[in-house]
Write an enzyme that holds these catalytic residues in place. Structure first.
Site, short mmCIF file in Angstrom:
data_model
loop_
_atom_site.label_atom_id
_atom_site.label_comp_id
_atom_site.label_asym_id
_atom_site.label_seq_id
_atom_site.Cartn_x
_atom_site.Cartn_y
_atom_site.Cartn_z
N HIS A 53 45.30 42.70 34.50
CA HIS A 53 44.29 41.74 34.06
C HIS A 53 42.93 42.20 34.59
O HIS A 53 42.86 42.88 35.62
CB HIS A 53 44.60 40.35 34.60
N GLU A 55 40.62 40.73 36.23
CA GLU A 55 40.36 40.34 37.61
C GLU A 55 41.07 41.26 38.59
O GLU A 55 40.53 41.69 39.60
CB GLU A 55 40.85 38.90 37.89
N CYS A 86 46.39 35.96 39.19
CA CYS A 86 45.04 36.40 39.55
C CYS A 86 44.42 35.47 40.59
O CYS A 86 43.73 35.94 41.50
CB CYS A 86 44.16 36.52 38.32
#
Length: 149
Positions: A53, A55, A86
């Site tokens: 992801h 992040e 995350c």
């Protein structure tokens, strides 16, 4: 010193992710001096990695560059509310402030769903500011998924 948003740069990363066929989420990590230290868009498909992801990618890059697993004083800008995975990494990295755009009723882990920062087991809670650039982030996501249906 006044507030400077880095959400436009995160949106650029989200647009680049969409162009690669990834879910359009972008993130930018800013150090205490106000410098961008990492920026990325989702790369889960490209890397065949469910944890890639936006992040996670910026936190990994910044931690590697800093030689530390913690990033105190750093600000994270992300176009979509972070998921529970995350959010846990944001807490573990000791990110000072989280700014996010669109809410994620389906998979969010901050204000929706798991609400990771609200748990007693969460050792660090960043300041959270939502709705920054939300309309642009929502439009990008809706356009992306409309094209997939």
């Amino acid at each position: 010193m006044g507030f400077t948003s880095f959400m436009d740069q995160a949106l650029e990363e989200a647009q680049a992710a969409a162009a690669r066929g990834e879910v359009p989420v972008g993130a930018v990590l800013v150090d205490p001096a106000g410098r961008i230290v990492a920026r990325a868009g989702n790369r889960t498909r490209e890397l065949s990695d469910p944890s890639a992801h936006a992040e996670m990618l910026v936190i990994r890059d910044a931690c590697a560059a800093a030689g530390s697993e913690r990033l105190p004083g750093h600000d994270l800008y992300v176009t979509l509310e972070p998921c529970a995975m995350c959010a846990a990494v944001i807490a573990n990295a000791r990110i000072a402030r989280l700014y996010y755009g669109a809410a994620d009723p389906k998979s969010g882990g901050v204000a929706q769903g798991a609400r990771v920062f609200a748990h007693a087991q969460c050792h660090h809670t960043p300041e959270v500011y939502d709705g920054i650039g939300a309309q642009a982030a929502e439009a990008l996501l809706k356009d992306f998924f409309r094209g997939r249906r």
